[in-house]
Design a protein around this motif. Structure first.
Motif, PDB file in Angstrom:
ATOM      1  N   LYS A 164       0.744  -1.091  -0.283  1.00 55.12           N
ATOM      2  CA  LYS A 164       0.052  -0.265   0.313  1.00 55.12           C
ATOM      3  C   LYS A 164       0.892   1.251   0.015  1.00 55.12           C
ATOM      4  N   ALA A 176       2.047   1.340  -3.784  1.00 52.22           N
ATOM      5  CA  ALA A 176       0.591   2.009  -4.771  1.00 52.22           C
ATOM      6  C   ALA A 176       0.208   3.616  -4.287  1.00 52.22           C
ATOM      7  N   GLY A 202      -4.141  -0.660 -11.082  1.00 49.30           N
ATOM      8  CA  GLY A 202      -4.299  -0.624  -9.337  1.00 49.30           C
ATOM      9  C   GLY A 202      -3.938  -1.789  -9.008  1.00 49.30           C
ATOM     10  N   LEU A 203      -3.906  -2.362  -8.521  1.00 46.81           N
ATOM     11  CA  LEU A 203      -3.594  -3.638  -7.332  1.00 46.81           C
ATOM     12  C   LEU A 203      -4.522  -5.603  -8.420  1.00 46.81           C
ATOM     13  N   VAL A 262       5.736  -3.668 -11.437  1.00 44.68           N
ATOM     14  CA  VAL A 262       4.462  -3.375 -11.396  1.00 44.68           C
ATOM     15  C   VAL A 262       4.803  -2.839 -12.643  1.00 44.68           C
ATOM     16  N   TYR A 307       1.203  -4.907  -9.218  1.00 47.05           N
ATOM     17  CA  TYR A 307       0.148  -3.799  -9.846  1.00 47.05           C
ATOM     18  C   TYR A 307       0.600  -3.077 -11.076  1.00 47.05           C
TER      19      TYR A 307
END
Length: 259
Positions: A4, A7, A26-27, A62, A96
């Motif tokens: 988090k 993110a 997003g995740l 990512v 992510y």
């Protein structure tokens, strides 16, 4: 460090609230509460990228393109998406993506491209509320021949092939751009006064352009892959002592081969 936290840093740069309705930024795998030992940044979440993350001791990947776009009816190792999902879950890798979120913000795909190309007086091509939107339009400080622009694209972005419509006569100064599949913004580029629109995944009939306007298609990967480096820069600014790596295989991860 937790998922988090990473993110949140990415979403300060590219908020999830601006993504297109069809997108899945997003995740997609993992929990926001998972502990992160390292981050590996790539362009597409392929099985090979997951393997590289495991090899490098990174448990968060990512990417620009989401691993999962729609519902998966099957998760099978024979399918590249299914294989990446299986490897990520087995390896404890969170995934992510920042896709249209990074396409639509200042400093994102279009802005980075325009700055590297040397365009000035930048403005959003298809603006939305909150100073976001797809595409960009700007000007060369000095007008250029179409052939000179092709050479510049090849040099700056590692483009091996440029698909182009009939060149405009004379010099080009006003240029619009949208990374990825950008056919939908051809009309906006013409309306905005662009002499040249650069994008990717342009279909055959779009190359029949009116006088004074031309199109260059530089390839989907080539038009957007630079955003991976931007993600790395953004994360290193927030977490200068944390392990954030750019995939060593990024330059070779384009699924399209040119012969």
């Amino acid at each position: 460090m937790k998922v988090k936290d990473i993110a949140s840093a990415l979403e300060e740069f590219a908020p999830l609230s601006v993504q297109e309705g069809w997108d899945n930024s997003g995740l997609s795998i993992g929990s926001p509460e998972d502990e992160v030992s390292g981050v590996l940044v790539g362009f597409d979440c392929t099985p090979e990228l997951i393997d590289e993350a495991i090899e490098k001791g990174c448990n968060l990947v990512v990417t620009h393109h989401p691993l999962i776009f729609g519902g998966l009816k099957q998760i099978r190792p024979e399918d590249p998406v299914g294989c990446a999902v299986i490897k990520a879950i087995r390896g404890g890798i969170a995934v992510y993506s920042a896709h249209t979120t990074a396409d639509k913000v200042r400093g994102g795909v279009s802005w980075e491209f325009a700055e590297r190309l040397g365009l000035k007086d930048l403005r959003i091509l298809d603006p939305e509320e909150g100073d976001t939107g797809l595409g960009i339009i700007g000007r060369f400080p000095e007008a250029k021949e179409p052939g000179e622009i092709v050479s510049l694209l090849k040099s700056v972005f590692g483009v091996s092939v440029v698909r182009a419509s009939r060149p405009v006569e004379g010099l080009v100064q006003d240029v619009a751009f949208c990374g990825g599949s950008g056919s939908s913004l051809i009309g906006a580029a013409m309306k905005a006064g662009a002499q040249l629109y650069i994008s990717a995944d342009i279909s055959y009939h779009h190359f029949f352009t009116p006088e004074g306007f031309m199109i260059m298609d530089i390839g989907h990967f080539e038009s957007e892959a630079h955003i991976a480096g931007t993600f790395v820069e953004e994360l290193r600014k927030k977490f200068p002592t944390f392990a954030v790596r750019l995939s060593e295989k990024l330059e070779h991860s384009n699924p399209i081969y040119y012969y």
